[in-house]
Motif scaffolding. Structure first.
Motif, PDB file in Angstrom:
ATOM      1  N   LYS A  24      11.267  -0.241 -65.322  1.00 31.58           N
ATOM      2  CA  LYS A  24      12.576   0.059 -65.896  1.00 31.58           C
ATOM      3  C   LYS A  24      12.562   1.424 -66.580  1.00 31.58           C
ATOM      4  O   LYS A  24      13.482   2.232 -66.412  1.00 31.58           O
ATOM      5  CB  LYS A  24      12.963  -1.031 -66.896  1.00 31.58           C
ATOM      6  CG  LYS A  24      14.318  -0.819 -67.553  1.00 31.58           C
ATOM      7  CD  LYS A  24      14.620  -1.940 -68.544  1.00 31.58           C
ATOM      8  CE  LYS A  24      15.944  -1.704 -69.245  1.00 31.58           C
ATOM      9  NZ  LYS A  24      16.228  -2.783 -70.248  1.00 31.58           N
ATOM     10  N   GLU A  61      14.649   5.003 -65.645  1.00 29.27           N
ATOM     11  CA  GLU A  61      15.429   5.774 -66.619  1.00 29.27           C
ATOM     12  C   GLU A  61      14.949   7.221 -66.673  1.00 29.27           C
ATOM     13  O   GLU A  61      15.767   8.153 -66.760  1.00 29.27           O
ATOM     14  CB  GLU A  61      15.321   5.122 -67.998  1.00 29.27           C
ATOM     15  CG  GLU A  61      15.979   3.751 -68.089  1.00 29.27           C
ATOM     16  CD  GLU A  61      15.777   3.107 -69.445  1.00 29.27           C
ATOM     17  OE1 GLU A  61      15.245   3.780 -70.360  1.00 29.27           O
ATOM     18  OE2 GLU A  61      16.149   1.925 -69.606  1.00 29.27           O
ATOM     19  N   ARG A  62      13.650   7.403 -66.590  1.00 28.24           N
ATOM     20  CA  ARG A  62      13.101   8.760 -66.637  1.00 28.24           C
ATOM     21  C   ARG A  62      13.535   9.565 -65.424  1.00 28.24           C
ATOM     22  O   ARG A  62      13.927  10.732 -65.531  1.00 28.24           O
ATOM     23  CB  ARG A  62      11.570   8.694 -66.710  1.00 28.24           C
ATOM     24  CG  ARG A  62      10.912  10.057 -66.901  1.00 28.24           C
ATOM     25  CD  ARG A  62       9.401   9.930 -67.007  1.00 28.24           C
ATOM     26  NE  ARG A  62       8.789   9.527 -65.757  1.00 28.24           N
ATOM     27  CZ  ARG A  62       8.223   8.343 -65.531  1.00 28.24           C
ATOM     28  NH1 ARG A  62       8.197   7.426 -66.473  1.00 28.24           N
ATOM     29  NH2 ARG A  62       7.695   8.057 -64.357  1.00 28.24           N
ATOM     30  N   GLN A  70      17.099  10.602 -65.651  1.00 31.93           N
ATOM     31  CA  GLN A  70      17.334  11.661 -66.632  1.00 31.93           C
ATOM     32  C   GLN A  70      16.873  13.021 -66.139  1.00 31.93           C
ATOM     33  O   GLN A  70      17.538  14.027 -66.338  1.00 31.93           O
ATOM     34  CB  GLN A  70      16.607  11.327 -67.943  1.00 31.93           C
ATOM     35  CG  GLN A  70      17.172  10.108 -68.667  1.00 31.93           C
ATOM     36  CD  GLN A  70      16.245   9.610 -69.752  1.00 31.93           C
ATOM     37  OE1 GLN A  70      15.205  10.212 -70.031  1.00 31.93           O
ATOM     38  NE2 GLN A  70      16.596   8.491 -70.375  1.00 31.93           N
ATOM     39  N   SER A 121      10.162   5.739 -70.286  1.00 33.47           N
ATOM     40  CA  SER A 121      11.311   6.572 -69.944  1.00 33.47           C
ATOM     41  C   SER A 121      11.070   8.033 -70.292  1.00 33.47           C
ATOM     42  O   SER A 121      11.817   8.910 -69.849  1.00 33.47           O
ATOM     43  CB  SER A 121      12.563   6.075 -70.669  1.00 33.47           C
ATOM     44  OG  SER A 121      12.528   6.402 -72.051  1.00 33.47           O
ATOM     45  N   THR A 168       9.220   0.257 -72.599  1.00 36.45           N
ATOM     46  CA  THR A 168      10.213   0.852 -71.699  1.00 36.45           C
ATOM     47  C   THR A 168      10.651   2.219 -72.208  1.00 36.45           C
ATOM     48  O   THR A 168      10.786   3.182 -71.422  1.00 36.45           O
ATOM     49  CB  THR A 168      11.439  -0.076 -71.577  1.00 36.45           C
ATOM     50  OG1 THR A 168      11.037  -1.290 -70.944  1.00 36.45           O
ATOM     51  CG2 THR A 168      12.545   0.572 -70.765  1.00 36.45           C
TER      52      THR A 168
END
Length: 438
Positions: A273, A277-278, A281, A239, A235
């Protein structure tokens, strides 16, 4: 860089299950286990369906002091051509040491051993990688390995070492997140720091595998379910970058197909997941891309000799019982030595399955006794013959019936040509074996 998707390691034991498994975009097979002229029918069927097959080498020894052999490179290239692969992979490791470079016997580890993260080792590795790149018909990707031991006097972290390797050679990377977790437990290395320092844009694909912890040591077994900490590293990687492909490895103790499918589902979940997150961001789905290679200088022979002597001393301590080189952890080397001997016993039992049948419950005990003072100097088939010869000499096999059967097995395989297959000769040999068992 080609998008591979989700894959699984193809092994004969799960070949049928892999063919029926939904959502498999590609497979990887151990290169040395494939004969170019006689591909397994399962792999042929997968290729006909459009499933990509990538050969994964384990015996080239790119991190060794010697330059990669032309014969090994040619054999790997043949497998690439036979499988129609867009990529070929190997390991950042050494698997043998000694020989002419060190004026000592050539020893085989039968396992992937870590390369010291020093300037000398990096210079040798870069040249070896470029030699391999020039000899192979498709791009090469190299994998970070799991390790039980650390070299003293290392000059770089794993991430820095991989960054310079990719920067200097343009080689792609096969990042094994299970190996990052292994090195976290065994060597105290932070997977997040490694990912932050390595060139993620050079990733060709990612390996995910299971293992187990015993007495504070993580064993990268490829025979256990993928644990949550490994999925967490995956993960974290996802990300930061969208990997072109992710593959589940399993080499032994194969579960039911439904369990493998659940593990693949967990891998997809970890990727999803990380992607979320990537996106949160940066808002952009970063992907890998190839790197331009910088000029690579030849590693001077004194550099190769220094590395060769260091690797030979370590390998000799692991497989021949010589003194532990200065700076190494003696306890951890003992763990690694026992692991190597155990793996030899397991692999010899697979390549010569008659030996455990002939020797019964005493097989493993006898083999470990043999391995303690007899390092492997050839492949596993040679090792099986040498083990049988060891038992047949010096009165080590006391049971007359077992000894006769073992001698018959050894004679069948040790001569310059196969023994006669004429019916009369075969009948005489079979009759003799029956009488000996009585």
């Amino acid at each position: 860089m080609e998008r591979l998707g989700t894959g699984i390691g193809w092994r004969p034991e799960i070949a049928d299950a892999v063919e029926r498994m939904p959502g498999i975009d590609w497979v990887e097979t151990v290169a040395e286990n494939v004969c170019p002229g006689h591909l397994p029918e399962s792999l042929v069927r997968l290729r006909e369906r459009g499933v990509t097959v990538i050969p994964h080498g384990v015996s080239l020894g790119l991190g060794g002091a010697e330059r990669p052999g032309a014969g090994r490179l040619a054999a790997l290239a043949e497998r690439v051509e036979a499988l129609g692969s867009p990529l070929v992979t190997e390991h950042i490791a050494f698997v043998r040491a000694g020989g002419a470079l060190t004026a000592s016997p050539m020893l085989e580890a039968g396992h992937l051993l870590p390369v010291p993260r020093t300037r000398d080792a990096l210079d040798v590795l870069c040249e070896n990688v470029r030699i391999a790149q020039d000899a192979l018909p498709v791009p090469l990707a190299v994998e970070n390995i799991a390790a039980l031991i650390s070299w003293p006097g290392e000059e770089m972290t794993e991430g820095q070492f991989l960054y310079e390797l990719a920067d200097r050679t343009g080689v792609r990377l096969l990042i094994d997140v299970a190996n990052l977790h292994t090195n976290h437990v065994n060597r105290g290395e932070d997977p997040a720091r490694a990912l932050a320092e390595m060139p993620l844009e050079a990733i060709a694909y990612v390996h995910v595998a299971g293992g187990f912890e015993r007495d504070g040591v993580w064993h990268d077994s490829h025979a256990h379910p993928v644990p949550q900490p490994v999925l967490d590293v995956l993960t974290d990687l996802a990300s930061r970058v969208s990997p072109p492909g992710v593959l589940l490895e399993r080499d032994e103790n194969f579960p039911e197909p439904a369990e493998l499918e659940r593990e693949l589902g967990a891998i997809r979940g970890a990727l999803k997941k990380g992607a979320a997150e990537r996106t949160a961001q940066s808002g952009t789905p970063a992907t890998g891309s190839s790197r331009e290679a910088a000029p690579v200088q030849e590693a001077p022979e004194p550099v190769r000799q220094r590395l060769g002597l260091a690797q030979a001393a370590l390998l000799s301590a692991l497989v021949a019982g010589t003194p532990v080189p200065e700076g190494f952890d003696r306890v951890r080397l003992g763990v690694q030595a026992r692991a190597l001997a155990g793996k030899r016993a397991d692999v010899v039992a697979k390549v010569a399955p008659e030996l455990p049948v002939i020797l019964g419950d005493g097989y493993r005990r006898d083999f470990l006794g043999y391995a303690h003072g007899h390092p492997m100097t050839g492949g596993y088939r040679r090792d099986a013959l040498d083990f049988a010869g060891y038992l047949l000499t010096g009165g080590r096999c006391e049971d007359a019936g077992v000894r006769a059967e073992l001698r018959e097995w050894w004679l069948e395989r040790s001569g310059p040509a196969p023994r006669s297959r004429r019916p009369g000769v075969r009948l005489a040999r079979a009759t003799r074996r029956v009488l000996l068992r009585r």
